[in-house]
Design a protein around this motif. Sequence first.
Motif, PDB file in Angstrom:
ATOM      1  N   SER A 183      24.243   9.292  -4.257  1.00  0.00           N
ATOM      2  CA  SER A 183      24.548   7.252  -3.383  1.00  0.00           C
ATOM      3  C   SER A 183      22.771   6.809  -2.281  1.00  0.00           C
ATOM      4  N   GLY A 184      22.134   8.282  -2.341  1.00  0.00           N
ATOM      5  CA  GLY A 184      21.023   8.463  -2.033  1.00  0.00           C
ATOM      6  C   GLY A 184      19.990   8.106  -2.615  1.00  0.00           C
ATOM      7  N   ALA A 185      20.421   8.748  -3.898  1.00  0.00           N
ATOM      8  CA  ALA A 185      19.165   8.252  -5.033  1.00  0.00           C
ATOM      9  C   ALA A 185      19.537   6.652  -5.571  1.00  0.00           C
ATOM     10  N   MET A 186      20.803   6.538  -5.804  1.00  0.00           N
ATOM     11  CA  MET A 186      21.140   5.095  -5.643  1.00  0.00           C
ATOM     12  C   MET A 186      19.962   4.083  -5.046  1.00  0.00           C
ATOM     13  N   VAL A 187      19.615   4.261  -3.866  1.00  0.00           N
ATOM     14  CA  VAL A 187      19.169   3.876  -3.136  1.00  0.00           C
ATOM     15  C   VAL A 187      17.987   3.664  -3.293  1.00  0.00           C
ATOM     16  N   MET A 188      16.986   4.515  -3.372  1.00  0.00           N
ATOM     17  CA  MET A 188      15.882   4.922  -3.144  1.00  0.00           C
ATOM     18  C   MET A 188      15.358   4.260  -4.620  1.00  0.00           C
ATOM     19  N   ILE A 189      16.377   4.207  -5.692  1.00  0.00           N
ATOM     20  CA  ILE A 189      15.536   3.204  -6.689  1.00  0.00           C
ATOM     21  C   ILE A 189      15.793   1.796  -6.015  1.00  0.00           C
ATOM     22  N   ALA A 190      16.894   1.419  -5.255  1.00  0.00           N
ATOM     23  CA  ALA A 190      16.759  -0.216  -5.137  1.00  0.00           C
ATOM     24  C   ALA A 190      15.372  -0.351  -4.455  1.00  0.00           C
ATOM     25  N   VAL A 191      15.361   0.688  -2.826  1.00  0.00           N
ATOM     26  CA  VAL A 191      14.101   0.418  -2.399  1.00  0.00           C
ATOM     27  C   VAL A 191      12.808   0.115  -2.721  1.00  0.00           C
ATOM     28  N   VAL A 192      12.511   1.666  -3.824  1.00  0.00           N
ATOM     29  CA  VAL A 192      11.005   1.221  -4.927  1.00  0.00           C
ATOM     30  C   VAL A 192      11.252  -0.074  -5.753  1.00  0.00           C
ATOM     31  N   THR A 193      12.367   0.244  -6.609  1.00  0.00           N
ATOM     32  CA  THR A 193      12.072  -1.003  -7.172  1.00  0.00           C
ATOM     33  C   THR A 193      12.173  -2.561  -6.257  1.00  0.00           C
ATOM     34  N   SER A 194      12.791  -3.025  -5.098  1.00  0.00           N
ATOM     35  CA  SER A 194      12.269  -3.584  -4.671  1.00  0.00           C
ATOM     36  C   SER A 194      10.782  -4.201  -3.852  1.00  0.00           C
ATOM     37  N   LEU A 195      10.550  -3.515  -3.480  1.00  0.00           N
ATOM     38  CA  LEU A 195       9.408  -3.258  -2.831  1.00  0.00           C
ATOM     39  C   LEU A 195       7.680  -3.319  -3.834  1.00  0.00           C
ATOM     40  N   ALA A 196       7.943  -2.264  -4.817  1.00  0.00           N
ATOM     41  CA  ALA A 196       7.215  -2.457  -5.962  1.00  0.00           C
ATOM     42  C   ALA A 196       6.769  -3.653  -6.534  1.00  0.00           C
ATOM     43  N   MET A 197       8.354  -4.311  -6.851  1.00  0.00           N
ATOM     44  CA  MET A 197       7.818  -5.171  -7.949  1.00  0.00           C
ATOM     45  C   MET A 197       6.963  -6.566  -7.778  1.00  0.00           C
ATOM     46  N   ARG A 198       6.999  -6.894  -6.321  1.00  0.00           N
ATOM     47  CA  ARG A 198       5.525  -7.997  -6.138  1.00  0.00           C
ATOM     48  C   ARG A 198       4.319  -7.960  -5.853  1.00  0.00           C
ATOM     49  N   LEU A 199       3.908  -6.462  -6.047  1.00  0.00           N
ATOM     50  CA  LEU A 199       2.310  -5.741  -5.713  1.00  0.00           C
ATOM     51  C   LEU A 199       2.406  -5.485  -7.108  1.00  0.00           C
ATOM     52  N   PRO A 200       0.189  -6.314  -7.228  1.00  0.00           N
ATOM     53  CA  PRO A 200      -0.041  -6.407  -8.435  1.00  0.00           C
ATOM     54  C   PRO A 200       0.006  -5.246  -9.069  1.00  0.00           C
ATOM     55  N   ASN A 201       0.360  -3.943  -8.760  1.00  0.00           N
ATOM     56  CA  ASN A 201       0.377  -2.238  -9.902  1.00  0.00           C
ATOM     57  C   ASN A 201       1.728  -1.884  -9.062  1.00  0.00           C
ATOM     58  N   PRO A 202       3.030  -2.255  -9.836  1.00  0.00           N
ATOM     59  CA  PRO A 202       4.335  -1.836  -9.361  1.00  0.00           C
ATOM     60  C   PRO A 202       4.242   0.121  -9.627  1.00  0.00           C
ATOM     61  N   ARG A 203       3.772   0.253 -11.013  1.00  0.00           N
ATOM     62  CA  ARG A 203       4.067   1.919 -11.159  1.00  0.00           C
ATOM     63  C   ARG A 203       3.047   2.672 -10.470  1.00  0.00           C
ATOM     64  N   MET A 204       1.791   2.238  -9.899  1.00  0.00           N
ATOM     65  CA  MET A 204       0.810   2.825  -8.787  1.00  0.00           C
ATOM     66  C   MET A 204       2.205   3.215  -7.916  1.00  0.00           C
ATOM     67  N   VAL A 205       2.442   2.458  -7.135  1.00  0.00           N
ATOM     68  CA  VAL A 205       3.821   1.754  -6.547  1.00  0.00           C
ATOM     69  C   VAL A 205       4.959   2.611  -5.913  1.00  0.00           C
ATOM     70  N   SER A 206       5.259   2.823  -7.331  1.00  0.00           N
ATOM     71  CA  SER A 206       6.702   3.760  -7.961  1.00  0.00           C
ATOM     72  C   SER A 206       5.741   5.120  -7.537  1.00  0.00           C
ATOM     73  N   LEU A 207       4.776   5.645  -8.221  1.00  0.00           N
ATOM     74  CA  LEU A 207       3.916   7.159  -7.985  1.00  0.00           C
ATOM     75  C   LEU A 207       4.089   7.556  -6.716  1.00  0.00           C
ATOM     76  N   ASP A 208       3.400   6.339  -5.696  1.00  0.00           N
ATOM     77  CA  ASP A 208       3.416   6.491  -3.674  1.00  0.00           C
ATOM     78  C   ASP A 208       4.616   7.207  -3.460  1.00  0.00           C
ATOM     79  N   PHE A 209       5.663   6.397  -3.952  1.00  0.00           N
ATOM     80  CA  PHE A 209       7.015   6.845  -3.634  1.00  0.00           C
ATOM     81  C   PHE A 209       6.894   8.138  -3.882  1.00  0.00           C
ATOM     82  N   LEU A 210       7.025   8.614  -5.723  1.00  0.00           N
ATOM     83  CA  LEU A 210       8.175  10.362  -5.654  1.00  0.00           C
ATOM     84  C   LEU A 210       7.083  11.010  -5.454  1.00  0.00           C
ATOM     85  N   TYR A 211       4.882  10.733  -4.959  1.00  0.00           N
ATOM     86  CA  TYR A 211       4.107  11.895  -4.669  1.00  0.00           C
ATOM     87  C   TYR A 211       4.857  12.156  -2.958  1.00  0.00           C
TER      88      TYR A 211
END
Length: 653
Positions: free
Chosen positions: A379-407
């Motif tokens: 469930s925690g993994a599922m919530v984190m998926i929603a957080v990352v994709t919801s916040l990353a999508m609006r920004l110019p470089n979603p891949r870097m945002v997701s990488l920032d979260f992963l790091y």
Amino acid sequence: MYSISRLHLRFAFKLAFAIVLALFVGFHFQLETPRWAVLTAAIVAAGPAFAAGGEPYSGAIRYRGMLRIIGTFIGCIAALVIITSLIRAPVVMLLVCCIWAGFCTWISSLVKVENSYAWGLSGYTALIIVVTIQLDPVTTPQFAVERCSEIVIGIVCAILADLIFSPRSIKQEIDRELDNLLVDHYRLMQLCIAHGEKEEVDKAWSNMVRRTTALEGMRSNLRIESARWGQANRRLKAINSLSLTLITQACETFLIQNTRPEFVTPEFRMLFEIPVENAADVHKRMKVLRRVISSTGEKNTPVTIRTWAGAATRFLLLKRGVASNTRISAVEEEILTDEVVIKVQSAERHHAMINFWRTTISCLLGCLFWLWTGWTSGSGAMVMIAVVTSLAMRLPNPRMVSLDFLYGMLVALPLGALYFLVIIPSTQQSMLLLCISLALLGFFIGIEVQKRRLGSMGALAGTINVIVLDNPMTFHFSTFLDSALGQIVGCFLAMMVILLVRDNSKERTGRTLLNQFVSAAVSALTTNNNRRKENHLPALYRQLFLLLNMFPGDIDRYRLALTLIIAHQRLRDAPIPVNADLSAFHRKLRHTADKVISASNDDKRRRHFEQLLGELDIYQEKLRIWEAPLQVTEPVKRLANILHKYQHTLIDA
């Protein structure tokens, strides 16, 4: 080498204070999960600093806090509706919640960037509530109320910390930028009248577009800083339009000289040859320019120079008002209410739909992963998926945002383990030691956040999320490890979805933007006085700025867009003959231009575009029949030639 200034240290103390205050209030009032208050205070305070690359200006933290409150309440209400409607079908309930998260991401991709945070937050807030209450749905209302209360407490703590540590005002920066902007506007006009090299002019005007856009961002910060800047804010809104008008008239002066070198008379060439160093010099040169225009007469003054001088004069008047922030005079009020600023529809609809599918698919994969594995932290993994994709999508470089979260989550594992296994168990008997330990965490990460260090924001949020800050505290290493690994797995899955679901909307969005410029130029063909007072420049230049960011280095595309903006502005002021025949044809042209934008495929778009070209040829013949002046026929002919020349770019590129 990155140096740490006094401002960096001040914000680090501010972040540490916000975290400690939220922690103290959470435990003092016996909240069940003070972690949410601490996490909210940290994110609300650190988010604007990460975006700004330093201490945010006054009002930024407060505005982000208000957006978080709005998004949380929307998400809680949506969760209650979903749960009460689908409580008997848990799988369907999760499916609908995933679609809701995608829907919120879709909306956040279409609204203003500064407001998108609230919608992204509302999407994953609903998912958090639905996932958390799976074992005991009866407690849903209580959980929603508690979550809202804890988040509000965290936001209040962040705002109090911002107020206590003397937030810096952006007003002085605006006053300084207005002076510099005025000087550079004059230099741009000098360059265009001298008909310098194309590359030099392109570099100068693109820089002015970026700075005008940045000034509008400063205005937004000033607006949320304090209500006492209300008068200055109104003036700055008008200055934004005037600045864009100055850019447009200068560039049109350059373009006209490509075919008519004699357009600018020797008298005005000599007048603009004198260099300027500061705003006072510009003010002196403007007095001379107005006297020359008055003595020469409107008919003998190039129309672009006359329009430029009028806009620069109004710019000077409003600039003084911004500096003093005094009551708006009657003359200023007339300038402020002269035109109606028009908003344009978003050109990123296809991009928004891709974001919808990215968020929805990633959340559905998280659900399947959770249900298939039965992992307690699924469930925690599922919530984190929603957080990352919801916040990353609006920004110019979603891949870097997701990488920032992963790091960040990878750093949070050892850092959280240090706090969970050593520091917190040793300090839990002393509230003072516990506050000091978390203050140190906030202080050092606060410095890294201002450097925009990759992973710093994720590390701050991830560490606070995995350490035990519940009431009462319990220390089960398996729970900590599951939570930390769940965060990492969730971020990894989210990044995989972002990489696999490719965003192929770039070219389509670019073509839509160019066609919107065409539609705006055609819409300027009107004899309706109300339509002529509509100011499309801010919206068009906002779209141009988006084009600049999407296609860096594509100077031909920028030139085409700028030429269409110039065509719109010139046709808007053209003395078109007033009669029923031309008015009816204007409506026909606008209808065809709208069809070009809304066409669902390339064949329809090509057919409508060819129809528009044919209608423009007919319109030129009608202008000849009705004996329209050169000020009308010349820009219409120039627009038709542009559309013929760049037909492939506007349809197929």
